[in-house]
Motif scaffolding. Structure first.
Motif, PDB file in Angstrom:
ATOM      1  N   UNK A 290       1.174  -1.132   0.179  1.00 53.90           N
ATOM      2  CA  UNK A 290       0.107  -0.051   0.054  1.00 53.90           C
ATOM      3  C   UNK A 290       0.563   1.318  -0.100  1.00 53.90           C
ATOM      4  N   UNK A 291      -0.072   1.686   0.440  1.00 54.62           N
ATOM      5  CA  UNK A 291       1.503   4.042   0.124  1.00 54.62           C
ATOM      6  C   UNK A 291       1.921   4.156  -1.068  1.00 54.62           C
ATOM      7  N   UNK A 292       1.094   4.014  -1.973  1.00 56.54           N
ATOM      8  CA  UNK A 292       1.353   3.899  -3.771  1.00 56.54           C
ATOM      9  C   UNK A 292       2.520   3.736  -3.431  1.00 56.54           C
ATOM     10  N   UNK A 293       2.944   2.154  -3.196  1.00 59.95           N
ATOM     11  CA  UNK A 293       3.955   1.414  -3.558  1.00 59.95           C
ATOM     12  C   UNK A 293       2.829  -0.262  -4.334  1.00 59.95           C
ATOM     13  N   UNK A 294       2.447  -0.049  -5.129  1.00 70.11           N
ATOM     14  CA  UNK A 294       1.028  -1.710  -4.854  1.00 70.11           C
ATOM     15  C   UNK A 294       1.940  -1.393  -6.503  1.00 70.11           C
ATOM     16  N   UNK A 295       2.400  -0.890  -6.946  1.00 65.61           N
ATOM     17  CA  UNK A 295       3.077  -1.419  -8.169  1.00 65.61           C
ATOM     18  C   UNK A 295       4.530  -2.876  -7.901  1.00 65.61           C
ATOM     19  N   UNK A 296       4.885  -2.993  -6.229  1.00 66.06           N
ATOM     20  CA  UNK A 296       5.637  -3.638  -6.135  1.00 66.06           C
ATOM     21  C   UNK A 296       4.668  -5.190  -6.196  1.00 66.06           C
ATOM     22  N   UNK A 297       3.136  -5.223  -6.017  1.00 67.54           N
ATOM     23  CA  UNK A 297       2.740  -6.751  -5.795  1.00 67.54           C
ATOM     24  C   UNK A 297       2.957  -7.603  -6.919  1.00 67.54           C
ATOM     25  N   UNK A 298       3.931  -8.693  -6.451  1.00 73.13           N
ATOM     26  CA  UNK A 298       3.927  -9.717  -7.132  1.00 73.13           C
ATOM     27  C   UNK A 298       2.836 -10.144  -7.794  1.00 73.13           C
ATOM     28  N   UNK A 299       2.086 -11.041  -7.827  1.00 68.77           N
ATOM     29  CA  UNK A 299       1.105 -10.862  -7.161  1.00 68.77           C
ATOM     30  C   UNK A 299      -0.455  -9.651  -7.514  1.00 68.77           C
ATOM     31  N   UNK A 300      -1.443  -9.938  -8.105  1.00 65.80           N
ATOM     32  CA  UNK A 300      -2.509  -8.941  -7.764  1.00 65.80           C
ATOM     33  C   UNK A 300      -3.382  -9.420  -6.336  1.00 65.80           C
ATOM     34  N   UNK A 301      -4.196  -8.888  -5.827  1.00 65.08           N
ATOM     35  CA  UNK A 301      -4.843  -9.394  -4.253  1.00 65.08           C
ATOM     36  C   UNK A 301      -5.232 -10.209  -4.425  1.00 65.08           C
ATOM     37  N   UNK A 302      -3.501 -11.158  -3.972  1.00 64.87           N
ATOM     38  CA  UNK A 302      -3.493 -12.595  -3.335  1.00 64.87           C
ATOM     39  C   UNK A 302      -3.760 -13.215  -4.310  1.00 64.87           C
ATOM     40  N   UNK A 303      -3.927 -13.679  -5.489  1.00 63.60           N
ATOM     41  CA  UNK A 303      -4.164 -14.549  -7.072  1.00 63.60           C
ATOM     42  C   UNK A 303      -2.990 -15.083  -7.037  1.00 63.60           C
ATOM     43  N   UNK A 304      -2.656 -16.139  -7.064  1.00 68.98           N
ATOM     44  CA  UNK A 304      -1.243 -16.569  -8.221  1.00 68.98           C
ATOM     45  C   UNK A 304      -2.140 -16.615  -9.542  1.00 68.98           C
ATOM     46  N   UNK A 305      -2.762 -16.310  -9.696  1.00 69.03           N
ATOM     47  CA  UNK A 305      -2.824 -16.581 -11.235  1.00 69.03           C
ATOM     48  C   UNK A 305      -2.979 -14.675 -11.943  1.00 69.03           C
ATOM     49  N   UNK A 306      -3.275 -14.221 -11.053  1.00 74.49           N
ATOM     50  CA  UNK A 306      -2.942 -12.453 -11.678  1.00 74.49           C
ATOM     51  C   UNK A 306      -1.290 -11.767 -11.574  1.00 74.49           C
TER      52      UNK A 306
END
Length: 445
Positions: A290-306
């Motif tokens: 969060x806090x503006x660094x959401x781009x560092x998520x390797x998968x979106x919303x904890x979904x391994x398929x995203x």
């Protein structure tokens, strides 16, 4: 990683020669029941070289996501995971039962578990952060979850223990923390994070790592650099990593990303240099930023398929996790008996059906320089070498004998040499199953 990271290094890296480091004796931990450092390398309990290829997971903030996250992280090819824990000083404490559960889940998923205390992040600059002494108090409070897990767990003493204020205290405080843990009977391999929000732009960790290592009575401390905006060029990346390798000081990249608010890290250079030098890396982070660094998520919303763009790069790109991770020997992976981390070969195959290229990197993980090396391997099918660069090749049937050119004859301790070849093939074309350097069978990745 903190949610907003201070601006880092100003000016160019100083061209300080590797002789700044003090030579360190080899770790005397060959009989260690778990992970141990030897000649600047991290070995697992079977004596095999272990190179981390994994990710970070924010367990402290998303404990209900951990069980599934670890399964998904393993399925993506990782061999390790760095788990965020809270000491109770800044965030709700992860207690003994919780830590025990995390460790068991790591083991069930055949992941090496790096446990880190996050409440120290940015001490001296972040008002809520606590000193390393509080992290030590935490580890002692959950000691029952740790002792006996030395084969599976590394303890990362405190995340990014200083910001950009009073960071010169890092050396003394890190020595004290290590001493307290050892005196209390914790003999795991330890990881010590750099100051300056983990990025060590001041070179405090780089220039003092030798004395910190020597102060550990177990000689079993691994150093942890976080590579964000400071490391925005290949020169900066290779200079920092190379100095540790030249000094036989163990290092891993505990965090890095493809973007950051303090600058644009060169993730391609980071991953390529880590692979060439045999240095571990753990990308930040699985999901939930969060806090503006959401781009560092390797998968979106904890979904391994995203998978995000960053996730696709880290797992499936060049020098990525899926192609370079090797499971720890304690889980039955690794290099096999008798291969005590003396050499490792990476064979990157580009196959176009009837023709192919291969980039081959041979890493010397022993304590001695090798001159005029010889590398032998056997093709798995009907491959024929047409040309080779940075080396010489003689092929007899499926057997290949490689020798160096004059400019590649030195294979330094802890270093590597690369060569390439192109050829033609008929039928299936796969990576050779074994490589022998001067009579010693090497690990293959």
């Amino acid at each position: 990683m903190r949610r907003t990271r201070a601006a880092a290094m100003t000016g160019a890296l100083l061209a300080v020669c590797a002789s700044l480091f003090t030579a360190i004796p080899s770790a005397q931990a060959a009989d260690s029941p778990g992970f141990h450092v030897q000649d600047g390398r991290l070995l697992d309990a079977t004596g095999q070289d272990f190179v981390m290829r994994g990710v970070n997971h924010a367990h402290a903030w998303y404990p209900d996501r951990t069980d599934q996250a670890l399964k998904d992280i393993k399925a993506k090819g990782a061999n390790s995971v760095r788990v965020v824990l809270a000491t109770g000083d800044r965030w709700a404490k992860n207690g003994t039962a919780d830590v025990t559960h995390v460790v068991e889940q790591c083991k069930q998923n055949r992941l090496v578990c790096v446990l880190e205390a996050h409440d120290t992040t940015g001490y001296g600059e972040a008002g809520a952060a606590v000193p390393l002494s509080k992290a030590v108090d935490y580890w002692l409070s959950v000691k029952d979850a740790l002792v006996g897990q030395e084969k599976y767990v590394l303890i990362n003493i405190g995340n990014e223990p200083y910001g950009n204020t009073n960071y010169t205290a890092w050396t003394a405080e890190t020595k004290t923390a290590i001493g307290r843990l050892r005196a209390a009977g914790i003999h795991h391999a330890l990881m010590a994070d750099a100051p300056n929000w983990g990025q060590d732009w001041s070179f405090t960790m780089r220039d003092n790592a030798a004395q910190v290592f020597a102060a550990d009575p177990d000689r079993n401390t691994l150093f942890d650099i976080h590579m964000y905006g400071v490391y925005d060029s290949p020169a900066k990346v290779t200079d920092y990593l190379g100095r540790f390798v030249a000094a036989h000081l163990p290092l891993t990249i505990g965090e890095f990303g493809n973007k950051h608010s303090d600058g644009d890290p060169d993730e391609d250079a980071i991953m390529a240099a880590a692979q060439t030098l045999g240095i571990g890396y753990l990308g930040w982070s699985w999901s939930g930023n969060g806090g503006g660094v959401e781009y560092l998520d390797l998968v979106r919303n904890f979904d391994a398929n995203q998978l995000s763009d960053w996730g696709t790069r880290l797992f499936d790109g060049p020098n990525g996790i899926r192609s370079t991770a090797k499971e720890a020997g304690v889980f039955g992976g690794g290099t096999g008996p008798g291969q005590q981390g003396s050499c490792a070969v990476t064979y990157r195959l580009s196959d176009w059906g009837s023709s192919f290229n291969a980039d081959v990197t041979t890493r010397n993980t022993s304590a001695r320089e090798t001159l005029d090396w010889k590398l032998d391997f056997t093709f798995s099918g009907r491959q024929k070498i047409n040309s080779v660069w940075n080396a010489k090749a003689v092929q007899s049937g499926t057997d290949v004998h490689i020798t160096p050119e004059a400019w590649t004859r030195s294979l330094p301790a802890g270093g590597s040499v690369g060569f390439g070849l192109s050829g033609s093939s008929v039928g299936p074309n796969t990576i050779p199953g074994a490589f022998v350097l001067n009579g010693t069978t090497c690990a293959v990745s």
